[in-house]
Design a protein around this motif. Structure first.
Motif, PDB file in Angstrom:
ATOM      1  N   PRO A   1      -4.340  -2.926  -3.447  1.00 46.59           N
ATOM      2  CA  PRO A   1      -3.173  -2.047  -3.610  1.00 46.59           C
ATOM      3  C   PRO A   1      -2.470  -2.206  -4.951  1.00 46.59           C
TER       4      PRO A   1
ATOM      5  N   GLU B   1       0.812  -1.213   0.000  1.00 45.22           N
ATOM      6  CA  GLU B   1       0.000   0.000   0.000  1.00 45.22           C
ATOM      7  C   GLU B   1       0.853   1.274   0.000  1.00 45.22           C
TER       8      GLU B   1
ATOM      9  N   SER C   1      -5.567   3.592   4.388  1.00 46.18           N
ATOM     10  CA  SER C   1      -6.114   2.754   3.326  1.00 46.18           C
ATOM     11  C   SER C   1      -6.668   1.500   3.972  1.00 46.18           C
TER      12      SER C   1
ATOM     13  N   ARG D   1      -3.461   2.988  -4.860  1.00 48.05           N
ATOM     14  CA  ARG D   1      -2.786   3.155  -3.575  1.00 48.05           C
ATOM     15  C   ARG D   1      -3.168   4.509  -2.984  1.00 48.05           C
TER      16      ARG D   1
END
Length: 393
Positions: free
Chosen positions: A178, A63, A191, A182
């Motif tokens: 991801p 990520e 995230s 991202r």
């Protein structure tokens, strides 16, 4: 290291015995050489576990974040994030959001004194700005949204969040993973992923993950992870880590198949609309192309009919399994109004466009010829002039 290399190696160095695949650390507790002095870095598996830590490190790297925290489910991650707030705090949430998230926000967290505004700011950033209050502490968005596939400009949303003190921007990245998107690189603070979906990829793990880079917020969430205790098992972490190794190759094929399925459906006379960020017809196609590395494997479409035709269509699918969830190697198809979003009130569903004709499809890795053949046959059956057997009520 590139994405594919990090997926294979971050957090996964050979163990002390040289095993290329580190073992699963199933122990619930760890020996101490003296009271309060564990032999290693761990004392109790709720607080920390080597297998879970490997997964957290790997996904955080994918990520583009500094920290990762794994939870027993996506909703467990959501609940933990809500515990960073206090009664009276305000959250602005994208209006079209996963049904389980809506249910928790509207029927549980609201009872804890947290206030929510559900706003359509996908193509209307001004709606988000007008919804902000002095008490706003979090913005929650999905992009693309579930199930109407609205795309939200993450960079623009982050810019609005930074204009208000103490606001945390959370982006649910489940639909993209991801590999395709991202959010931290685009300005998000957190995230969020339901690991049950693309990251694990094999429909055999329930898990959630939060990735971030802010040390202060990470310390708060790590404390809550331990205190609330909604952590995944080491075995599930092992499976998810194994799944993540093939995320890149899987997502490439998911997208390849999804683009062909979307094009086929868009040209079909019994399909009124196809919602897929990879199509030129998508309303936010330019935003998707700018912030996504690929268009992903999720799409929704609207049949040129009603509930009867939708049921007939779905009951004639077999390769595409009629089931909730998404992101597995197999294609999963569902009826949001009756399944994933059944807990959302009818008036809200109507406002969001979650009609009886809306179908959501997670395009899997089957051969494209088989997928297109099944779509053709199911659509023919749903709209056949001859009477089909009545669908299951």
């Amino acid at each position: 290291m590139k994405f594919e290399t990090r997926a294979l190696h971050v957090g996964q160095a050979p163990d002390a015995n040289g095993a290329v695949v580190p073992g699963i650390e199933l122990s619930t507790t760890f020996a101490q050489r003296s009271p309060g002095h564990p032999l290693g870095a761990y004392d109790y598996s709720r607080s920390g576990n080597p297998t879970r830590e490997r997964l957290e490190q790997c996904v955080a790297s994918l990520e583009g974040g500094k920290h990762g925290l794994a939870f027993a489910s996506g909703l467990a991650a959501t609940v933990t994030l809500m515990h960073t707030l206090k009664p009276g705090d305000h959250v602005v949430c994208i209006d079209d959001v996963y049904g389980g998230t809506q249910r928790y926000f509207r029927r549980v967290a609201k009872g804890m004194g947290i206030r929510f505004s559900f706003v359509d700011f996908g193509a209307h950033a001004e709606h988000l700005e007008s919804a902000m209050e002095p008490e706003t502490k979090m913005i929650w968005l999905e992009t693309p949204t579930n199930p109407t596939m609205k795309v939200v400009d993450i960079t623009q949303t982050a810019r609005i969040a930074r204009g208000h003190t103490g606001v945390v921007l959370v982006v649910d990245n489940t639909f993209m993973s991801p590999f395709c998107q991202r959010p931290l690189e685009l300005g998000a603070d957190v995230s969020f992923n339901s690991v049950s979906k693309y990251i694990n990829g094999h429909s055999d793990v329930i898990m959630g993950m939060l990735c971030l880079s802010d040390d202060t917020l990470h310390s708060k969430l790590r404390f809550l992870q331990n205190s609330l205790g909604a952590v995944p098992s080491p075995f599930d972490c092992y499976l998810a880590l194994r799944g993540a190794k093939t995320l890149a190759v899987r997502m490439r094929q998911h997208e390849t198949n999804a683009r062909q399925v979307a094009a086929y459906l868009e040209a079909h006379p019994h399909v009124r609309q196809v919602l897929y960020p990879g199509l030129e017809s998508h309303a936010q196609r330019d935003v998707a192309a700018r912030q996504n590395y690929c268009a992903g494997g999720m799409l929704s479409f609207v049949l040129d009919g009603g509930l009867l035709e939708s049921k007939r269509f779905l009951e004639h699918c077999s390769i595409m399994t009629l089931a909730e969830s998404l992101g597995g190697v197999e294609s999963l198809i569902e009826h949001p109004a009756l399944m994933t979003h059944a807990s959302v009130s009818p008036d809200v569903r109507e406002r969001l466009g979650i009609s009886d004709s809306l179908i959501r499809l997670s395009v899997g890795l089957e051969h494209i010829d088989d997928l297109l053949a099944e779509l053709a046959a199911a659509l023919d059956a749903a709209f056949s002039k001859t009477k089909c057997p009545d669908p299951v009520s």
